[in-house]
Scaffold this active site. Structure first.
Site, PDB file in Angstrom:
ATOM      1  N   GLY A  14       0.761  -1.238   0.000  1.00  0.00           N
ATOM      2  CA  GLY A  14       0.000   0.000   0.000  1.00  0.00           C
ATOM      3  C   GLY A  14       0.793   1.292   0.000  1.00  0.00           C
ATOM      4  O   GLY A  14       0.229   2.354   0.266  1.00  0.00           O
ATOM      5  N   LYS A  15       2.078   1.226  -0.346  1.00  0.00           N
ATOM      6  CA  LYS A  15       2.894   2.452  -0.334  1.00  0.00           C
ATOM      7  C   LYS A  15       2.343   3.524  -1.265  1.00  0.00           C
ATOM      8  O   LYS A  15       2.290   4.705  -0.904  1.00  0.00           O
ATOM      9  CB  LYS A  15       4.339   2.144  -0.747  1.00  0.00           C
ATOM     10  N   THR A  16       1.960   3.119  -2.469  1.00  0.00           N
ATOM     11  CA  THR A  16       1.508   4.107  -3.444  1.00  0.00           C
ATOM     12  C   THR A  16       0.201   4.755  -3.012  1.00  0.00           C
ATOM     13  O   THR A  16       0.022   5.972  -3.159  1.00  0.00           O
ATOM     14  CB  THR A  16       1.351   3.450  -4.828  1.00  0.00           C
ATOM     15  N   VAL A  17      -0.713   3.973  -2.458  1.00  0.00           N
ATOM     16  CA  VAL A  17      -1.987   4.525  -1.998  1.00  0.00           C
ATOM     17  C   VAL A  17      -1.761   5.455  -0.807  1.00  0.00           C
ATOM     18  O   VAL A  17      -2.380   6.522  -0.709  1.00  0.00           O
ATOM     19  CB  VAL A  17      -2.975   3.395  -1.644  1.00  0.00           C
ATOM     20  N   LYS A  37       9.593   8.913  -7.913  1.00  0.00           N
ATOM     21  CA  LYS A  37       9.735   7.458  -7.893  1.00  0.00           C
ATOM     22  C   LYS A  37      11.129   7.149  -8.409  1.00  0.00           C
ATOM     23  O   LYS A  37      11.405   7.254  -9.608  1.00  0.00           O
ATOM     24  CB  LYS A  37       8.680   6.805  -8.801  1.00  0.00           C
TER      25      LYS A  37
END
Length: 242
Positions: A14-17, A37
């Site tokens: 869930g890093k991106t969220v 990124k």
């Protein structure tokens, strides 16, 4: 905090969220946001990566993807197998510093965990945080095994004298089991840092307008939201008892 480094205790947690939620809350307060990124892996040319996903969910943010490798591997391995030049910590730090002169907040989202290698010399996201002198936000899973992974990540940060901003549960299940509920109380001790949020499972599938509206319910005031760790933990146990 003009720059925050976002890492995880592993992959697909869930890093991106979480990055998108932090960005959305900053934008809601009128702050300009950039997302870096360092290395995107497992994504083909022309295919949307994590930066594009943050943009989709959070809205207008500046994005910078510094390297892209086609195979879903650690950045160092993916670069070597593709015959491409790996990304270097100094390159990432310079990009983040440059964006920080033009934006109120820069979020640097790593690939995998803190010590996943960028290149064959052993450089990692921890080296990026050290170059920047930036705090690190750790994203962790909810269930069994997360305390060990969180403790190891925290120990690595302390060894390198890096500041840990806190921990966010990247995917809080709709029906949490006993381990997940107990981990809410135990994660701050494992991390040596506060619990700063719990993003519900499936949040990334919400329509962008709903994602932005609800993000404040998932993250603590330190990250711009209104989420309360003590109240959330108590409620998790209260629901289980009922």
């Amino acid at each position: 905090m003009p720059v925050i480094v976002v890492t995880g205790t592993g992959t697909e947690i869930g890093k991106t969220v979480v990055t998108a939620a932090v960005a959305a809350l900053a934008r809601a307060r009128g702050r300009s946001v950039a997302v870096v990124k360092p290395a995107q892996t497992g994504v083909a040319p022309g295919e949307a990566g994590d930066v594009e996903e943050v943009r989709r969910l959070a809205g207008e943010v500046t994005g910078a993807e510094l390297a892209r490798f086609p195979e879903p591997l650690a950045p160092a391995t993916a670069a070597r197998r593709a015959g491409l030049v790996p990304v270097r910590p100094q390159q990432v730090a310079e990009a983040a510093q440059r964006l920080a002169t033009q934006h109120d907040l820069v979020l640097v989202e790593g690939a995998g965990g803190l010590l996943v290698r960028f290149d064959d010399s052993g450089a990692t996201l921890a080296d990026v945080a050290g170059e920047l002198g930036a705090p690190v936000l750790v994203v962790a899973p909810a269930g069994l095994g997360t305390l060990n992974m969180t403790t190891l990540t925290a120990e690595a940060l302390r060894t390198r004298q890096l500041e840990q901003l806190g921990v966010v549960v990247g995917s809080w299940p709709a029906d949490p089991d006993l381990a997940a509920r107990c981990n809410l109380a135990d994660l701050p001790q494992a991390a040596g840092a506060p619990l700063l949020g719990a993003v519900p499972q499936g949040a990334g599938a919400l329509p962008p307008d709903r994602f932005r509206e609800q993000a404040g319910d998932w993250l603590a005031p330190r990250l711009g939201g209104r989420w309360d760790a003590a109240a959330f933990t108590a409620a998790a146990f209260d629901v289980a008892v009922r």
